[in-house]
Design an enzyme around this catalytic site. Structure first.
Site, PDB file in Angstrom:
ATOM      1  N   GLU A   8       0.809  -1.220   0.000  1.00  0.00           N
ATOM      2  CA  GLU A   8       0.000   0.000   0.000  1.00  0.00           C
ATOM      3  C   GLU A   8       0.842   1.270   0.000  1.00  0.00           C
ATOM      4  O   GLU A   8       0.449   2.284  -0.561  1.00  0.00           O
ATOM      5  CB  GLU A   8      -0.931  -0.007   1.214  1.00  0.00           C
ATOM      6  CG  GLU A   8      -1.985   1.075   1.188  1.00  0.00           C
ATOM      7  CD  GLU A   8      -3.094   0.830   2.192  1.00  0.00           C
ATOM      8  OE1 GLU A   8      -3.621   1.812   2.724  1.00  0.00           O
ATOM      9  OE2 GLU A   8      -3.438  -0.346   2.455  1.00  0.00           O
ATOM     10  N   ASP A 107      -2.955  -3.024   3.580  1.00  0.00           N
ATOM     11  CA  ASP A 107      -3.526  -3.126   4.928  1.00  0.00           C
ATOM     12  C   ASP A 107      -4.787  -3.976   4.889  1.00  0.00           C
ATOM     13  O   ASP A 107      -5.599  -3.855   3.964  1.00  0.00           O
ATOM     14  CB  ASP A 107      -3.871  -1.732   5.474  1.00  0.00           C
ATOM     15  CG  ASP A 107      -2.625  -0.910   5.797  1.00  0.00           C
ATOM     16  OD1 ASP A 107      -1.534  -1.510   5.899  1.00  0.00           O
ATOM     17  OD2 ASP A 107      -2.755   0.317   5.941  1.00  0.00           O
ATOM     18  N   TYR A 308      -1.291  -2.753  13.882  1.00  0.00           N
ATOM     19  CA  TYR A 308      -2.188  -1.915  13.081  1.00  0.00           C
ATOM     20  C   TYR A 308      -3.078  -1.079  14.000  1.00  0.00           C
ATOM     21  O   TYR A 308      -3.770  -1.616  14.858  1.00  0.00           O
ATOM     22  CB  TYR A 308      -3.041  -2.799  12.177  1.00  0.00           C
ATOM     23  CG  TYR A 308      -3.807  -2.048  11.125  1.00  0.00           C
ATOM     24  CD1 TYR A 308      -3.140  -1.287  10.172  1.00  0.00           C
ATOM     25  CD2 TYR A 308      -5.188  -2.102  11.084  1.00  0.00           C
ATOM     26  CE1 TYR A 308      -3.841  -0.592   9.196  1.00  0.00           C
ATOM     27  CE2 TYR A 308      -5.905  -1.415  10.106  1.00  0.00           C
ATOM     28  CZ  TYR A 308      -5.223  -0.664   9.169  1.00  0.00           C
ATOM     29  OH  TYR A 308      -5.915   0.030   8.205  1.00  0.00           O
TER      30      TYR A 308
END
Length: 454
Positions: A8, A107, A308
């Protein structure tokens, strides 16, 4: 033929390549982009870093002028897709031809899934697709993720795209309608949105409550015994005249008699694991704004320091090796705290009410030295690390003594409080509790009181 990994962001691509490679990673210019190449177990891999979403949606050119007569048409339009970065479609199609397998490693959330699917659409790829799911950009987690590849969740990507389309249709159409109707155009246009408008409604409702609130004056009566403030049990007192009469009743004596002492022990429960919401609330208590705290957390995640940071989960999954995470932190400035908690606690974690399966609560993934991070970056990392430790520590135990004293026929109370067992309090940087001094009184005895105050 090789294997293509879609990342990403650039920082994520670098961590993926360095974690999976047998050693050497080369950076190669590729059209308008670049790729990272490495070898693993004799297989060739290329990592393509994206810059977030690569496709943006908009209305066709003929709807750029703000007119009241085409709003109904706009609300039913199929948005047009535009490639945000020139030449990226060519790069993706060429890489598609050169690789047997494509691994989406964005992600693992709605937006990340959609970003990966956007790349697959531009590649016109239908087969040989795998999905790497991870919650931390650490070597061990990335290795495990790529050894257990799954499938792309197209339903999850569709849900993100549907939200994107609704945001455009709802926001653009209603923004134009209200701006034209109120004749507020240009820089003064009226912005309307799927999220911002309901949020604004909540704020307006709260503001009206504040403005309509009529404050009421009230009074409190107290006396001081052995340096501790005892409060009248009849507080609050609404009329000043009533308070003055009570003050007059106790002015004829300078002593109070202790009638009752009640002792109690209670637990101060350790905090629950960090969801995004809980994390942002605590960061704000440290004086760090929501926007800044989230930006710092994202940066720490991209550099492999924390897991995360976008999660609703407040329950650690069974698959998460909590003891291993603690042991990993022994190489940091928190080594003394780790040694203490492992010696004192059973390491059974606290848990919140929300349990999800996409990402675990936020936790530290890499030890650091104090000199490694500065300012608010260190504060955020320290908060997350200490929160994690606190969720594995024992509850604190608090001893309380409630004193009841009488003078002039009125009863006054005071409660002392003392930590009997620190538990999680010794690890957490935010103060949730303060001790209250014990006045050292005995039942049946009279003590001088001072400073009667109304």
């Amino acid at each position: 033929m090789g294997n293509l990994i879609i990342a990403e962001k650039t920082s994520a691509a670098i961590r993926i390549a360095s974690s999976l490679s047998d050693g050497k990673v080369s950076k190669v210019k590729y059209g308008s982009s670049y790729i990272l190449r490495f070898t693993k177990d004799g297989n060739e891999y290329s990592v393509l870093p994206l810059r977030g979403h690569i496709i943006e949606i908009d209305f066709p050119k003929e709807y750029r002028d703000w007119k009241i007569d085409n709003l109904k048409e706009m609300a039913k339009l199929e948005p047009k897709e535009n490639i945000k970065f020139k030449g990226l479609d060519f790069v993706l199609k060429k890489l598609n031809q050169e690789n047997d397998e494509v691994i989406v490693a964005t992600d693992y959330d709605r937006e990340g899934e959609l970003i990966g699917v956007e790349a697959l659409r531009l590649m016109e790829r239908e087969n040989g697709i795998k999905r790497a799911k991870f919650s931390a950009l650490t070597k061990s987690e990335l290795m495990q993720s790529f050894e257990n590849l799954g499938n792309v969740d197209y339903n999850l990507a569709d849900s993100a795209e549907a939200r994107e389309i609704i945001d455009l249709l709802w926001g653009a159409t209603l923004t134009r309608f209200f701006s034209i109707e109120t004749k507020r155009l240009g820089y003064e246009f009226v912005s309307v949105g799927r999220v911002q408008s309901p949020t604004l409604t909540i704020l307006v409702k709260r503001e009206k409550e504040i403005r309509n609130f009529i404050p009421e004056i009230f009074y409190e009566l107290s006396i001081t015994i052995n340096g501790c403030e005892f409060k009248y049990t009849g507080n609050p007192i609404k009329a000043k005249e009533d308070g003055e009469k009570l003050l007059e009743r106790i002015s004829h004596s300078d002593k109070a008699s202790v009638k009752e002492i009640n002792e109690n022990t209670r637990s101060l429960y350790r905090p629950i694991p960090f969801s995004t919401t809980e994390f942002l609330k605590e960061a704000n208590r440290l004086g760090i704004s929501v926007e800044k705290a989230m930006a710092i957390a994202e940066a720490l995640y991209q550099h492999g320091k924390i897991s995360y940071p976008r999660t609703d989960n407040t329950v650690y999954p069974r698959s998460l090796n909590l003891k291993s995470i603690l042991l990993n932190l022994e190489d940091s400035y928190l080594k003394d705290s780790i040694k203490t908690v492992m010696g004192e606690s059973r390491l059974i974690p606290s848990r919140g009410k929300v349990e999800t399966t996409d990402h675990p609560p936020i936790y530290p993934t890499s030890p650091i030295r104090k000199s490694e991070l500065k300012g608010d970056y260190f504060k955020i990392y320290d908060l997350i690390a200490r929160r994690f430790i606190s969720t594995l520590a024992e509850n604190a135990e608090i001893s309380e003594r409630e004193f009841k004293a009488q003078t002039g026929g009125l009863e006054f109370t005071y409660t002392s409080s003392k930590v009997m067992k620190e538990g999680w309090l010794k690890y957490y940087p935010i103060i949730y509790y303060r001790e209250r001094v014990d006045p050292q009184l005995e039942i049946g005895r009279e003590y001088e009181f001072h400073d009667p105050v109304l």
